[in-house]
Design a protein around this motif. Structure first.
Motif, PDB file in Angstrom:
ATOM      1  N   UNK A 154       0.882  -1.250   0.026  1.00 39.35           N
ATOM      2  CA  UNK A 154       0.191   0.376  -0.277  1.00 39.35           C
ATOM      3  C   UNK A 154       0.712   1.305   0.134  1.00 39.35           C
ATOM      4  N   UNK A 155       0.729   1.934  -1.305  1.00 43.00           N
ATOM      5  CA  UNK A 155       2.327   3.073  -1.167  1.00 43.00           C
ATOM      6  C   UNK A 155       1.598   3.739  -0.256  1.00 43.00           C
ATOM      7  N   UNK A 156       0.388   5.138  -0.066  1.00 44.01           N
ATOM      8  CA  UNK A 156       0.202   5.585   1.208  1.00 44.01           C
ATOM      9  C   UNK A 156       0.292   5.721   1.985  1.00 44.01           C
ATOM     10  N   UNK A 157       0.517   4.625   2.767  1.00 46.35           N
ATOM     11  CA  UNK A 157       0.642   3.858   3.961  1.00 46.35           C
ATOM     12  C   UNK A 157       2.729   3.892   4.051  1.00 46.35           C
ATOM     13  N   UNK A 158       3.372   4.545   3.164  1.00 42.15           N
ATOM     14  CA  UNK A 158       5.000   4.113   2.908  1.00 42.15           C
ATOM     15  C   UNK A 158       5.600   5.152   3.979  1.00 42.15           C
ATOM     16  N   UNK A 159       6.661   4.832   4.871  1.00 40.60           N
ATOM     17  CA  UNK A 159       7.351   5.544   5.688  1.00 40.60           C
ATOM     18  C   UNK A 159       8.880   5.428   5.556  1.00 40.60           C
ATOM     19  N   UNK A 160       9.424   6.612   5.224  1.00 38.33           N
ATOM     20  CA  UNK A 160      10.655   6.513   4.662  1.00 38.33           C
ATOM     21  C   UNK A 160      11.988   6.707   6.339  1.00 38.33           C
ATOM     22  N   UNK A 161      12.606   6.145   5.953  1.00 40.33           N
ATOM     23  CA  UNK A 161      13.553   6.232   7.213  1.00 40.33           C
ATOM     24  C   UNK A 161      13.970   6.033   8.378  1.00 40.33           C
ATOM     25  N   UNK A 162      12.617   5.058   8.745  1.00 43.46           N
ATOM     26  CA  UNK A 162      12.283   4.705  10.063  1.00 43.46           C
ATOM     27  C   UNK A 162      12.695   3.792   9.902  1.00 43.46           C
ATOM     28  N   UNK A 163      14.295   2.843   9.524  1.00 45.46           N
ATOM     29  CA  UNK A 163      15.493   1.844   9.834  1.00 45.46           C
ATOM     30  C   UNK A 163      16.850   1.938   9.268  1.00 45.46           C
TER      31      UNK A 163
END
Length: 237
Positions: A154-163
């Motif tokens: 699901x693209x809208x749920x993308x999170x960047x740089x969390x890990x």
């Protein structure tokens, strides 16, 4: 892209249990992703229900010290769709900003400059996540929709740089042990199904309740049940 040794062993276990498709599918996804993203460092797929993570690394980019970095600061990584990090003055807080900055610094020092996490859904339920790791800050810029389509995420749920510390690689190291534990639980459920002539879901609840009454973990109760059945040579203890 190659699976880390623990992932290779876990996929081999699954193949022996009759699931040859997952390994082939992950190999194909990793190969395609590497072709499309020259700056790719690694890929992890996490499955919520089994609590298992599979990790692939780019063979062209050795990443020394990542395991130590992840252990040093704890493990803030979580499947996409989680609460995310918040700033705090309390350094004992696992979501403290200083701990996240430590992870970020260690990750970049080892070749990870960007990450993208995408949730996997089955209807309304989050069933897993895809985490990809890049060598440059813009490795995944403008690629969210493309990557989501590749993995059915699901693209809208993308999170960047969390890990940025690549902590999913540490979780993947426990995949074989986790799958072996799940096999024990499945074996215990099978014993209860055979003995009491009940459906698997009811057998699992029976096992949970028995473990709670005995004051032991469900896994310990399952081991006792399976071992007892094996000693008697019957399908029940």
């Amino acid at each position: 892209m190659e699976p880390i040794p623990e992932t290779r062993a876990a996929l081999r276990l699954l193949g022996e249990a009759g699931d040859q498709h997952l390994g082939r599918d992950l190999d194909e996804a990793a190969r395609h992703l590497r072709e499309q993203l020259p700056g790719l460092v690694g890929l992890s797929i996490s499955v919520v229900e089994q609590d298992v993570t599979f990790t692939y690394l780019s063979t062209a980019r050795p990443l020394a010290g990542l395991d130590g970095a992840a252990h040093l600061a704890g493990d803030p990584g979580e499947p996409a769709g989680g609460s995310g990090a918040t700033a705090s003055d309390d350094h004992d807080d696992p979501l403290d900003e200083g701990r996240w900055l430590l992870h970020a610094g260690e990750g970049r020092a080892n070749g990870v400059a960007s990450t993208l996490s995408l949730p996997l859904f089955d209807g309304p339920r989050v069933v897993g996540s895809v985490n990809v790791y890049g060598v440059a800050p813009d490795t995944f810029a403008g690629r969210h929709e493309e990557l989501a389509r590749l993995f059915g995420a699901w693209a809208p749920g993308a999170v960047t740089n969390a890990d940025l510390s690549f902590s999913s690689r540490v979780r993947a190291a426990g995949a074989v042990e986790r799958l072996e534990d799940l096999a024990v639980l499945d074996g215990a459920v099978g014993v209860l199904v055979a003995v009491h002539d009940i459906p698997p879901d009811e057998a699992r609840r029976y096992l949970e309740e028995a473990a709670e009454r005995a004051g032991v973990t469900e896994l310990d109760a399952a081991r006792l049940l399976v071992d007892a059945a094996a000693r008697t040579g019957r399908s029940h203890p």
